[in-house]
Design an enzyme around this catalytic site. Structure first.
Site, PDB file in Angstrom:
ATOM      1  CG  HIS A   1      -8.923   6.774   1.389  1.00 17.24           C
ATOM      2  ND1 HIS A   1      -8.751   5.444   1.065  1.00 17.24           N
ATOM      3  CD2 HIS A   1      -9.662   7.311   0.376  1.00 17.24           C
ATOM      4  CE1 HIS A   1      -9.339   5.189  -0.095  1.00 17.24           C
ATOM      5  NE2 HIS A   1      -9.901   6.301  -0.530  1.00 17.24           N
TER       6      HIS A   1
ATOM      7  CG  ASP B   1      -8.175   1.250   0.025  1.00 15.56           C
ATOM      8  OD1 ASP B   1      -7.833   2.422   0.276  1.00 15.56           O
ATOM      9  OD2 ASP B   1      -7.414   0.400  -0.472  1.00 15.56           O
TER      10      ASP B   1
ATOM     11  CB  THR C   1     -20.338   6.332  16.323  1.00 14.37           C
ATOM     12  OG1 THR C   1     -19.090   7.027  16.439  1.00 14.37           O
ATOM     13  CG2 THR C   1     -21.358   6.969  17.261  1.00 14.37           C
TER      14      THR C   1
ATOM     15  NE  ARG D   1      -3.565   0.739   2.289  1.00 13.80           N
ATOM     16  CZ  ARG D   1      -4.597   1.129   1.558  1.00 13.80           C
ATOM     17  NH1 ARG D   1      -5.222   0.272   0.781  1.00 13.80           N
ATOM     18  NH2 ARG D   1      -4.995   2.393   1.578  1.00 13.80           N
TER      19      ARG D   1
END
Length: 211
Positions: free
Chosen positions: A189, A193, A168, A13
């Protein structure tokens, strides 16, 4: 507990991380109802507070996926923790404030529940923002049980290196014979993803039906 620093030269990544942690750093949120039919009753049968069950299930999810255990070290370098513990809010009706409290994660629910009860007994009535000495390897969970919301967004500060997810939940409700729990997930991000965020919802549904 160990923190593993990432090798940015070999990380799959690395380009995504660079794109979303630099000038275009961004977090995003996703809100949806999760089918938890049977979970409140299962919690009652086991004599466990529903809140404790939810905290445990989210802990299971976080500790099953490396992207949800990401963090930055003191130099800002990304890596991941072996274990993440849940940090959750405790509401105080007397003055309408809340405190942050964390509990040591254990994959065994009975062991986790014992930890949760011990923390509730020792710290639950204490007022203040953080009532238990903090640790770095925590993720955040909070509950707004007064409303079945359809959207939720947290406006994070300029801190570009806060990578743990934030969960939440709202008031569950019955629709079409199903028990639905509003869940808002906020992630960075750079490390998470849409695929990874969507998996959180499906994981929770699976765990809720098998608890």
């Amino acid at each position: 507990m160990a923190f593993h620093k990432l090798d940015l030269d070999t990380w799959e990544r690395r380009e995504h991380f660079a794109a979303y942690s630099g000038a275009t750093a961004c977090t995003y949120s996703m809100t949806a109802d999760v089918d938890i039919t049977g979970l409140p009753e299962a919690a009652r049968r086991r004599g466990a507070p529903f809140h404790a069950v939810l905290v445990y299930l989210f802990s299971r999810i976080v500790n099953a996926h490396r992207e949800l255990r990401m963090a930055a070290d003191e130099d800002g370098a990304p890596g991941w923790h072996d274990v993440m513990h849940p940090s959750y809010t405790v509401f105080h009706p007397d003055d309408e404030t809340f405190s942050c409290l964390w509990t040591e994660y254990d994959e065994d629910f009975d062991a986790f529940l014992a930890n949760w009860r011990s923390d509730a007994a020792q710290y639950g009535e204490q007022h203040g923002f953080c009532v238990k000495p903090p640790v770095s390897n925590c993720f955040n969970f909070s509950c707004i049980p007064w409303v079945s919301f359809t959207g939720m967004n947290l406006n994070l500060s300029a801190d570009r290196s806060y990578y743990p997810p934030i969960f939440t939940v709202g008031k569950y409700h019955i629709s079409g014979g199903r028990c639905l729990l509003p869940l808002a997930v906020q992630v960075h991000h750079a490390v998470c993803d849409g695929f990874h965020a969507a998996r959180i919802f499906s994981d929770l549904e699976t765990l809720a039906h098998t608890f």
